[in-house]
Design an enzyme around this catalytic site. Structure first.
Site, PDB file in Angstrom:
ATOM      1  N   HIS A 149      33.521  45.562  26.204  1.00 40.17           N
ATOM      2  CA  HIS A 149      34.560  45.135  26.572  1.00 40.17           C
ATOM      3  C   HIS A 149      35.759  45.677  26.160  1.00 40.17           C
ATOM      4  CE1 HIS A 149      37.584  41.628  27.728  1.00 40.17           C
ATOM      5  NE2 HIS A 149      37.355  41.620  26.255  1.00 40.17           N
ATOM      6  N   GLU A 150      35.528  45.942  24.609  1.00 39.32           N
ATOM      7  CA  GLU A 150      36.737  45.963  23.910  1.00 39.32           C
ATOM      8  C   GLU A 150      37.479  47.326  24.007  1.00 39.32           C
ATOM      9  OE1 GLU A 150      38.421  44.145  22.857  1.00 39.32           O
ATOM     10  OE2 GLU A 150      36.840  42.575  22.523  1.00 39.32           O
ATOM     11  N   HIS A 188      39.835  48.079  27.471  1.00 36.12           N
ATOM     12  CA  HIS A 188      41.087  47.574  27.075  1.00 36.12           C
ATOM     13  C   HIS A 188      42.106  48.987  26.539  1.00 36.12           C
ATOM     14  CE1 HIS A 188      41.556  43.498  27.286  1.00 36.12           C
ATOM     15  NE2 HIS A 188      40.548  43.579  26.053  1.00 36.12           N
ATOM     16  N   GLU A 218      41.953  41.029  31.056  1.00 30.98           N
ATOM     17  CA  GLU A 218      40.608  40.380  30.164  1.00 30.98           C
ATOM     18  C   GLU A 218      39.175  40.460  31.259  1.00 30.98           C
ATOM     19  OE1 GLU A 218      40.027  40.017  27.445  1.00 30.98           O
ATOM     20  OE2 GLU A 218      41.770  40.227  26.462  1.00 30.98           O
TER      21      GLU A 218
END
Length: 416
Positions: free
Chosen positions: A277-278, A281, A357
């Site tokens: 997930h990070e 980004h 997100e």
């Protein structure tokens, strides 16, 4: 003067009653019928006591949030109407003839007074988190962080305000434009140095100690074409039981950071999903888009603040003890308007953040191909932080920079 203060306190009191009514009596936080019994239903992964505590804690935390921001506005209004800002300016001028040092003295008095009045709310928030088992800090450590926070903000304020009022005095009509232009390299610089200068003031950062896990994370990063060499962990267990991971910084100072609480409570496949997930980004350059978005908002905010300050001073300057915008004692009015505009823009900012997100969640699933680990990770995040699965609408738009847990798990359950 009495009339202005009475009206301000009265409006704030009515607002408080509305927020209490909305959060505790009107808002519906139950799970929609179509999601009952699914993995998004807290009854399936929380005990009755955990669910009750999450609702209680979230309600109180949300109440403090909605009370704190207009409380700051009320403080600034009282400081202006009582002439305290004018007195602080007079004391600063009596202390030194140097304009830069006058700013230092004035800001010390103003910052100290605001801190004295806002510290009780901060302490209540600390005690609340402590009682519900979220905060693990001792009082002395909490107070140390508050003191560090005061001086970091004070130093930044001295720099910003000194430059800001120099521009106002020199370019009264276009100061907002020049302030915006100077804010761009300042924001980029702060974002660049934050991971290596500011963050270590509060916590200790070090490379991930679990080298086997780090190898797997770096392999995931290579799969995502991210030139990562280290994953960092931070010792948050001495402060909180909540879980988190994030991307911070830009350029060579960018870091992927894991809280040690996340390492302790999540399984390996759940951690890999969080890391993916990070990485999403990073791949989608959300940090750079975020900086660009804030730069645009600052331009709009400074322009609006310039117009509003001049109009307010022209109409109510005598009541606020402000003769013109060039005076340093107009700073509380500037801070009040900036805070008002920021709060007004927060639904838009949060909506953009929730979109990013969600995109990062989707990227993580495409990278890991493990929806079960993602669902269980979000369930554990809820349990550890006593978060509401389905928060009230106003809470969502003003507080949530992430999709709600309900939205995230429902997405994962329907993802193909």
């Amino acid at each position: 003067m009495r009339k202005t203060i009475s009206w301000s306190i009265g409006i704030y009191f009515i607002y408080v009653l509305f927020i209490i009514w909305y959060l505790f009596y009107f808002a519906d936080t139950s799970i929609p019928k179509e999601f009952k019994g699914t993995s998004a239903d807290p009854e399936t992964f929380l005990t009755p006591r955990e669910w009750m505590l999450s609702e209680q804690y979230s309600q109180m935390k949300n109440l403090l949030f909605f009370l704190a921001i207009p409380y700051d506005w009320l403080i600034y209004i009282v400081i202006l109407v009582l002439g305290l800002s004018r007195k602080f300016q007079d004391w600063a001028k009596a202390t030194t003839k140097w304009s830069a040092l006058q700013t230092v003295v004035y800001l010390f008095w103003l910052s100290s007074l605001v801190t004295v009045f806002t510290l009780p709310l901060s302490f209540i928030a600390y005690r609340l988190a402590k009682e519900y088992g979220i905060n693990t800090q001792t009082f002395s450590h909490w107070l140390k962080d508050e003191i560090i926070n005061f001086w970091v903000n004070y130093v930044l304020m001295v720099i910003i305000v000194s430059v800001l009022y120099w521009l106002i005095r020199k370019f009264e009509k276009r100061w907002w434009l020049y302030a915006w232009l100077l804010s761009i390299p300042f924001i980029v610089f702060l974002t660049f140095i934050q991971p290596v200068v500011i963050d270590p003031l509060y916590n200790d950062f070090y490379p991930l100690r679990d080298k086997e896990l780090e190898t797997k994370i770096l392999a995931l990063a290579e799969q995502a074409n991210i030139p990562a060499e280290h994953v960092f962990e931070v010792n948050m267990s001495e402060k909180t039981n909540a879980l988190n991971a994030y991307v911070t910084g830009i350029g060579p100072n960018s870091r992927i950071v894991l809280w040690d609480t996340t390492l302790e409570r999540l399984q390996e496949d759940e951690i890999l999903f969080i890391m993916a997930h990070e990485m999403g980004h990073y791949v989608m350059k959300h940090i750079y888009w975020g900086v660009a978005g804030y730069v645009l908002l600052i331009l709009i905010g400074l322009y609006a603040t310039n117009k509003l300050m001049k109009w307010i001073i022209q109409r109510w300057g005598a009541c606020l003890h402000i003769k013109n915008i060039k005076e340093l004692n107009s700073l509380p009015l500037f801070l009040l308007l900036i805070s008002l505009l920021s709060f007004s823009a927060s639904p838009l900012v949060n909506a953009v953040s929730r979109y990013e997100e969600h995109a990062a969640d989707q990227y993580a699933i495409e990278l890991t191909k493990n929806t079960e680990a993602a669902v269980s990770a979000f369930q554990e995040l809820t349990r550890a932080g006593l978060s509401q699965v389905n928060p009230p609408y106003l809470v969502k738009i003003f507080r949530y920079g992430h999709p709600t847990i309900l939205e995230r798990i429902v997405f994962l359950n329907t993802y193909e």
